[in-house]
Design an enzyme around this catalytic site. Sequence first.
Site, PDB file in Angstrom:
ATOM      1  N   ARG A 226     -15.065  34.153  -5.006  1.00  0.00           N
ATOM      2  CA  ARG A 226     -13.459  34.178  -4.863  1.00  0.00           C
ATOM      3  C   ARG A 226     -13.296  35.804  -5.012  1.00  0.00           C
ATOM      4  O   ARG A 226     -13.066  36.350  -6.254  1.00  0.00           O
ATOM      5  CB  ARG A 226     -12.931  33.614  -6.156  1.00  0.00           C
ATOM      6  CG  ARG A 226     -13.183  32.039  -6.141  1.00  0.00           C
ATOM      7  CD  ARG A 226     -12.579  31.193  -7.124  1.00  0.00           C
ATOM      8  NE  ARG A 226     -11.173  31.047  -6.623  1.00  0.00           N
ATOM      9  CZ  ARG A 226     -10.731  30.486  -5.817  1.00  0.00           C
ATOM     10  NH1 ARG A 226     -11.498  29.666  -5.035  1.00  0.00           N
ATOM     11  NH2 ARG A 226      -9.419  30.313  -5.406  1.00  0.00           N
TER      12      ARG A 226
ATOM     13  N   LEU B  49     -18.200  21.980   0.126  1.00  0.00           N
ATOM     14  CA  LEU B  49     -18.704  21.192   1.365  1.00  0.00           C
ATOM     15  C   LEU B  49     -19.543  22.102   2.360  1.00  0.00           C
ATOM     16  O   LEU B  49     -19.396  22.824   2.518  1.00  0.00           O
ATOM     17  CB  LEU B  49     -17.341  20.548   2.053  1.00  0.00           C
ATOM     18  CG  LEU B  49     -16.479  19.775   1.269  1.00  0.00           C
ATOM     19  CD1 LEU B  49     -15.251  19.234   2.070  1.00  0.00           C
ATOM     20  CD2 LEU B  49     -17.123  18.367   0.639  1.00  0.00           C
TER      21      LEU B  49
ATOM     22  N   CYS C 248     -17.488   0.662  -3.434  1.00  0.00           N
ATOM     23  CA  CYS C 248     -17.502   1.851  -2.823  1.00  0.00           C
ATOM     24  C   CYS C 248     -17.426   2.162  -1.456  1.00  0.00           C
ATOM     25  O   CYS C 248     -16.818   2.990  -0.854  1.00  0.00           O
ATOM     26  CB  CYS C 248     -18.767   2.841  -3.256  1.00  0.00           C
ATOM     27  SG  CYS C 248     -19.146   4.311  -2.615  1.00  0.00           S
TER      28      CYS C 248
ATOM     29  N   CYS D 120      -9.626   5.710   3.686  1.00  0.00           N
ATOM     30  CA  CYS D 120      -8.682   6.867   3.588  1.00  0.00           C
ATOM     31  C   CYS D 120      -7.247   6.346   3.409  1.00  0.00           C
ATOM     32  O   CYS D 120      -6.772   5.463   3.684  1.00  0.00           O
ATOM     33  CB  CYS D 120      -8.789   7.301   5.095  1.00  0.00           C
ATOM     34  SG  CYS D 120     -10.365   8.168   5.569  1.00  0.00           S
TER      35      CYS D 120
ATOM     36  N   CYS E 255      -4.968  14.193   6.590  1.00  0.00           N
ATOM     37  CA  CYS E 255      -5.691  14.573   5.452  1.00  0.00           C
ATOM     38  C   CYS E 255      -6.251  15.956   5.623  1.00  0.00           C
ATOM     39  O   CYS E 255      -6.256  16.618   6.691  1.00  0.00           O
ATOM     40  CB  CYS E 255      -6.976  13.845   5.584  1.00  0.00           C
ATOM     41  SG  CYS E 255      -8.540  14.367   4.564  1.00  0.00           S
ATOM     42  N   ASP E 256      -6.210  16.710   4.394  1.00  0.00           N
ATOM     43  CA  ASP E 256      -6.260  18.195   4.344  1.00  0.00           C
ATOM     44  C   ASP E 256      -7.669  18.553   5.155  1.00  0.00           C
ATOM     45  O   ASP E 256      -7.702  19.624   5.582  1.00  0.00           O
ATOM     46  CB  ASP E 256      -6.306  18.575   3.190  1.00  0.00           C
ATOM     47  CG  ASP E 256      -5.851  20.051   2.821  1.00  0.00           C
ATOM     48  OD1 ASP E 256      -5.195  20.506   3.976  1.00  0.00           O
ATOM     49  OD2 ASP E 256      -6.264  20.684   1.892  1.00  0.00           O
TER      50      ASP E 256
ATOM     51  N   GLY F 286      -4.107  27.959   2.167  1.00  0.00           N
ATOM     52  CA  GLY F 286      -3.592  29.088   2.021  1.00  0.00           C
ATOM     53  C   GLY F 286      -3.110  29.445   0.670  1.00  0.00           C
ATOM     54  O   GLY F 286      -3.425  28.471  -0.170  1.00  0.00           O
TER      55      GLY F 286
ATOM     56  N   CYS G 176     -13.949  28.890   1.413  1.00  0.00           N
ATOM     57  CA  CYS G 176     -12.698  28.603   1.748  1.00  0.00           C
ATOM     58  C   CYS G 176     -12.701  27.517   3.215  1.00  0.00           C
ATOM     59  O   CYS G 176     -12.919  27.767   4.234  1.00  0.00           O
ATOM     60  CB  CYS G 176     -11.667  29.462   2.116  1.00  0.00           C
ATOM     61  SG  CYS G 176      -9.947  28.894   2.701  1.00  0.00           S
TER      62      CYS G 176
ATOM     63  N   SER H  97      -7.089  27.836  -9.511  1.00  0.00           N
ATOM     64  CA  SER H  97      -8.438  27.970  -9.107  1.00  0.00           C
ATOM     65  C   SER H  97      -9.265  28.721  -9.839  1.00  0.00           C
ATOM     66  O   SER H  97      -8.943  30.227  -9.975  1.00  0.00           O
ATOM     67  CB  SER H  97      -8.661  28.079  -7.836  1.00  0.00           C
ATOM     68  OG  SER H  97      -8.102  27.043  -7.097  1.00  0.00           O
TER      69      SER H  97
HETATM   70  S1  SF4 Z   1     -10.111  12.625   1.417  1.00  0.00           S
HETATM   71 FE1  SF4 Z   1      -9.609  12.524   3.689  1.00  0.00          FE
HETATM   72  S2  SF4 Z   1     -11.706  11.728   4.584  1.00  0.00           S
HETATM   73 FE2  SF4 Z   1     -11.575  11.429   2.484  1.00  0.00          FE
HETATM   74  S3  SF4 Z   1     -11.086   9.327   1.874  1.00  0.00           S
HETATM   75 FE3  SF4 Z   1      -9.356  10.603   1.865  1.00  0.00          FE
HETATM   76  S4  SF4 Z   1      -8.148  10.719   3.644  1.00  0.00           S
HETATM   77 FE4  SF4 Z   1     -10.285  10.092   4.001  1.00  0.00          FE
HETATM   78  S1  SF4 Z   2     -25.174   4.277  -1.847  1.00  0.00           S
HETATM   79 FE1  SF4 Z   2     -23.878   2.701  -2.998  1.00  0.00          FE
HETATM   80  S2  SF4 Z   2     -22.518   4.332  -4.276  1.00  0.00           S
HETATM   81 FE2  SF4 Z   2     -23.693   5.493  -2.562  1.00  0.00          FE
HETATM   82  S3  SF4 Z   2     -22.358   5.694  -0.977  1.00  0.00           S
HETATM   83 FE3  SF4 Z   2     -23.356   3.764  -0.523  1.00  0.00          FE
HETATM   84  S4  SF4 Z   2     -22.252   2.109  -1.434  1.00  0.00           S
HETATM   85 FE4  SF4 Z   2     -21.525   4.098  -2.296  1.00  0.00          FE
END
Ligand code: SF4
Ligand code: SF4
Length: 396
Positions: A135, A196, A350, A285, A300-301, A68, A22, A123
């Site tokens: 879990r 993560l 990206c 973000c 952001c969470d 939670g 968690c 989940s």
């Molecule tokens: S999930 Fe959070 S850290 Fe990831 S891109 Fe979105 S706002 Fe940013």
């Molecule tokens: S290597 Fe390319 S696909 Fe991977 S995080 Fe960087 S920009 Fe994104």
Amino acid sequence: MKHLNLLIKPASSLCNMRCRYCFYSGISAVRETASYGIMSGEITDKIINNVFKDINDKDEITFAFQGGEPALAGLSWYRHFVENVASRKRDITVHYAFQTNGLLIDESWCDFFRAHNFLIGLSIDASPRFHDRNRISTAGEGTWQACLRSKHLLDKYQVEYNILCVLTNDLAKEPDKAWRFIQNERIRYIQFIPCLDPPEEQANAGREVSNHRGVANQRGAALGPGDDSGNILRPVQFAKFYSRLLYWWTREMEKGNYISIKFFDDVVHYFCRGIPTACGINGQCHNQYVVEADGSVYPCDFYAFDRYKTGNLTESTLREIFDAEQTQNFLNEKLELPKICEKCDFNTACRGGCKRMRNVMYIGANEVVCGYRSFLEKCLGPLENTVQRVFQEGTQ
Ligand code: SF4
Ligand code: SF4
């Protein structure tokens, strides 16, 4: 016309499970106040009042509840919430979503979800072996059976739901097993949530924080420092998992049977239609308005730490919180791109992706491999072709 999204935690970080990965228990454990308890009626009403100050006719708003475990707030809390919103009599569209571990879901919850068109995120981790490893209940026992019972109840009551399955590195080694789960349980919508590594703040706390509250969220799960249980996802495994899953998914698509796998949907929406449907897919973000049970707001969470707090929705409007310096600092933070990104063909689309997912689905520790790029290089063409072919045939 605008579409607002709020992610509300009516039961703060309280939970009736003790999932080993968690991420929210790790975050809350290093905050000054780990749990704000159940959101009071007074705070709820103030929050709704302030939200409605920024809403105009024709707008859309999604209230997504999570924790939670949000069911700990009790069904009466949600009845009060939807009644308050309905009493505004505005010409807007309201959506509700609810992420749950399923333990408390019974017939009366299902009746309520159905009546108010709640979209549920439930989940379940693909098989008893993977699920019960992580879990676990407060008594330390596996919860597979109880969670599956909730799924069958949602089926029976025709409540719409997505399955949220935490993608650990070990599960990522067994994509066929994940696919069998989808098939055997006739799942139509599923999201695999990367497991993560611990956040910097947690690691810096210099102590083992108890990973003992909360439930996997739509974006991630995380482990405590020093975890070596095979849970933390790694980029190479991420790419292998989705490449294999694509093989099965394509065969099913060719039979005219569409199964929504969130990651494939996101890639198609972004690369074929230019629509970013996942936070961070375009390297930016987005402000998520994560609202804790005392009204505190975080961007952001993954970053619901004290130092990222952007305001309090009992005192400020959404607009004021969006304009706050802390919010803008978070959204505009420029991170140095890893070297590997410079020579990547997907770089402009990206831009390094979501900063919090970087170690698990993008760039490995040695920075010589990017899991997302490996997947795109091998699978983007076939994925686009399948979608175009199947939808073209569908329109003929
Ligand atoms: S999930 Fe959070 S850290 Fe990831 S891109 Fe979105 S706002 Fe940013
Ligand atoms: S290597 Fe390319 S696909 Fe991977 S995080 Fe960087 S920009 Fe994104």
